[in-house]
Enzyme design. Structure first.
Site, short mmCIF file in Angstrom:
data_model
loop_
_atom_site.label_atom_id
_atom_site.label_comp_id
_atom_site.label_asym_id
_atom_site.label_seq_id
_atom_site.Cartn_x
_atom_site.Cartn_y
_atom_site.Cartn_z
N ARG A 1 1.00 -1.25 0.13
CA ARG A 1 -0.02 0.11 -0.09
C ARG A 1 0.91 1.29 0.15
O ARG A 1 0.43 2.44 -0.60
CB ARG A 1 -0.94 0.02 1.18
CG ARG A 1 -1.87 1.22 1.33
CD ARG A 1 -2.97 1.19 2.23
NE ARG A 1 -2.69 0.68 3.56
CZ ARG A 1 -2.13 1.76 4.65
NH1 ARG A 1 -2.25 2.94 4.28
NH2 ARG A 1 -1.88 1.11 5.83
N TYR B 1 -15.66 14.89 -17.65
CA TYR B 1 -15.87 13.51 -17.37
C TYR B 1 -16.75 13.12 -16.61
O TYR B 1 -16.76 13.89 -15.33
CB TYR B 1 -14.56 12.62 -17.25
CG TYR B 1 -14.89 11.09 -16.54
CD1 TYR B 1 -15.44 10.12 -17.59
CD2 TYR B 1 -14.65 10.67 -15.48
CE1 TYR B 1 -15.74 9.03 -17.16
CE2 TYR B 1 -14.65 9.52 -14.95
CZ TYR B 1 -15.47 8.61 -15.82
OH TYR B 1 -15.87 7.47 -15.48
N ASP C 1 -6.39 17.37 -16.31
CA ASP C 1 -6.74 16.02 -16.82
C ASP C 1 -6.19 15.91 -18.11
O ASP C 1 -6.72 16.40 -19.37
CB ASP C 1 -8.35 15.64 -16.49
CG ASP C 1 -8.58 14.13 -17.03
OD1 ASP C 1 -7.66 13.50 -17.83
OD2 ASP C 1 -9.73 13.80 -16.94
N LYS D 1 -6.62 4.12 -19.94
CA LYS D 1 -6.96 4.66 -21.31
C LYS D 1 -5.49 4.39 -22.09
O LYS D 1 -4.99 3.39 -22.30
CB LYS D 1 -7.46 6.18 -21.37
CG LYS D 1 -8.63 6.48 -20.27
CD LYS D 1 -9.55 5.19 -20.40
CE LYS D 1 -10.92 5.56 -19.70
NZ LYS D 1 -10.72 5.87 -18.35
#
Length: 408
Positions: free
Chosen positions: A61, A125, A199, A224
């Protein structure tokens, strides 16, 4: 040894080699470190790693060799051939996450507090829009959503609203492909001492580098174009203030627990090796498809920054190497014709997401932006008949043939 930044090294070379550290067992590629925890030679070593006196892995983590390679590669691509104000190669720190939304959450909770406001624009988005309007207000953070093409109006708002802390930009935007002027917006934000975040998912660092214009943060859904093969969900937050990223932002990311995993990070690293080659083919195909659709009798409108008819054509030409691989369009007969078109496709894939090797077609109003009220969607240009296409790397003649038969 991590590849040093030198001006003669090309972007494609960075895609292949940046971030890689030779494996002690001489594996060509970094093995998948499928381990939840890491051992210490001594108690003192463990103590030193927890306090930061000694570099090393503790718990996945907190970090993992597979994360590190992907993070360093992305930071290298976003800063490729960029320099700071002293003329030195620009440095940045990336933190890999389990999803784009996890990375976005780390960004917002690292920088925004109750009483702060965040200014952004229309046509974001859907997940980002809902996070801004449905989650952040509950934490005392208010979004201001407006048309950021009118910079005078934006400045009027900045003068009036003293609690704006961050300017958040998404360009090209999803799914209308509207673009905002990064240089002008970030310069204005800096005048009012705002944190700026961009972004860069639709463009990828191959087409656009927001750090070039002084952005503080760059965000990606690595699912993506960076991954490029649709094999793993992920997100990354890249920051220019390395010390802040290594301290405060890393602390927030670890406590939120939105870390990636070794296998997805490994797949992401593999995908990025071909980013430059894939983007070249994606973009070549997209131009031809946009022109084909723009001249088709069944199509009423095409949103693609590479068409001179697009309202932000000049902005895209200014700040992007190429207008990109995403477009959206509407058919003259509206939603019913759009549904028939999508159902008739034989080669193109009916699926959400984008940036994969194959061409993906989706219906934003009922899919990626279904959670946005219709009135707000239409105000942003997301009509019920809008179709979004992520153009893949197939042979262009096959893609055009599939579109032609589906439109007939």
């Amino acid at each position: 040894m991590i590849m040093k930044k030198q001006s003669h090294q090309g972007f494609g070379t960075y895609c292949v080699h940046a971030g890689h550290v030779p494996d002690p067992n001489y594996a060509h590629l970094t093995p998948i470190y499928a381990s939840s925890t890491f051992v210490f030679d001594t108690a003192e070593q463990g103590m030193n790693r927890f306090t930061g006196k000694e570099k090393g892995y503790i718990y996945t983590r907190w970090g993992n060799p597979n994360f590190t390679e992907a993070e360093q590669k992305i930071a290298a691509l976003e800063t490729h051939q960029l320099h700071d104000s002293q003329g030195n190669p620009l440095q940045a720190k990336a933190i890999l996450h389990a999803s784009g939304m996890a990375a976005l959450t780390t960004l917002f909770l690292s920088e925004l507090h109750a009483g702060d406001k965040i200014i952004t624009h229309l046509s974001l988005y859907g997940g980002t829009d809902e996070l801004l309007q449905k989650i952040l207000p509950g934490l005392g953070v208010e979004p201001i959503i407006m048309d950021m093409h009118d910079l005078q109006r934006v400045e009027d708002v900045l003068k009036k609203e003293k609690h704006i802390r961050m300017m958040y930009l998404e360009t090209p935007a999803n799914p209308t492909l509207r673009c905002v002027d990064l240089e002008a917006c970030i310069r204005l934000a800096q005048q009012y001492h705002l944190v700026t975040a961009v972004d860069n998912t639709f463009a990828s660092p191959y087409l656009q580098q927001p750090f070039r214009y002084g952005a503080d943060y760059v965000f990606h859904s690595t699912t993506k174009f960076l991954n490029g093969h649709g094999t793993a969900v992920g997100g990354v937050l890249v920051g220019r203030d390395v010390e802040k990223m290594e301290q405060h932002v890393t602390k927030v990311a670890r406590l939120l627990g939105g870390n990636s995993n070794a296998f997805d990070a490994y797949l992401l690293t593999l995908g990025m090796k071909t980013l430059e080659l894939r983007m070249q083919r994606h973009c070549e195909n997209a131009v031809q498809i946009a022109n084909f659709l723009d001249n088709h009798q069944a199509v009423s409108k095409v949103n693609y920054p590479g068409l001179t008819s697009h309202p932000d054509y000049a902005i895209a030409q200014k700040q992007m190497k190429h207008p990109g691989a995403i477009l959206s369009f509407e058919l003259k007969e509206g939603l019913s014709a759009g549904k028939k078109f999508i159902d008739r496709l034989q080669l193109c894939i009916r699926a959400v997401s984008l940036g994969t090797c194959d061409t993906l077609v989706s219906h934003p109003a009922s899919m990626t932006h279904y959670g946005i009220p219709r009135e707000q969607r239409e105000k942003s240009g997301i009509t019920d008949g809008l179709i979004r296409m992520s153009v893949g790397i197939e042979n262009i003649e096959d893609l055009l043939a599939d579109l032609d038969q589906a439109l007939s």
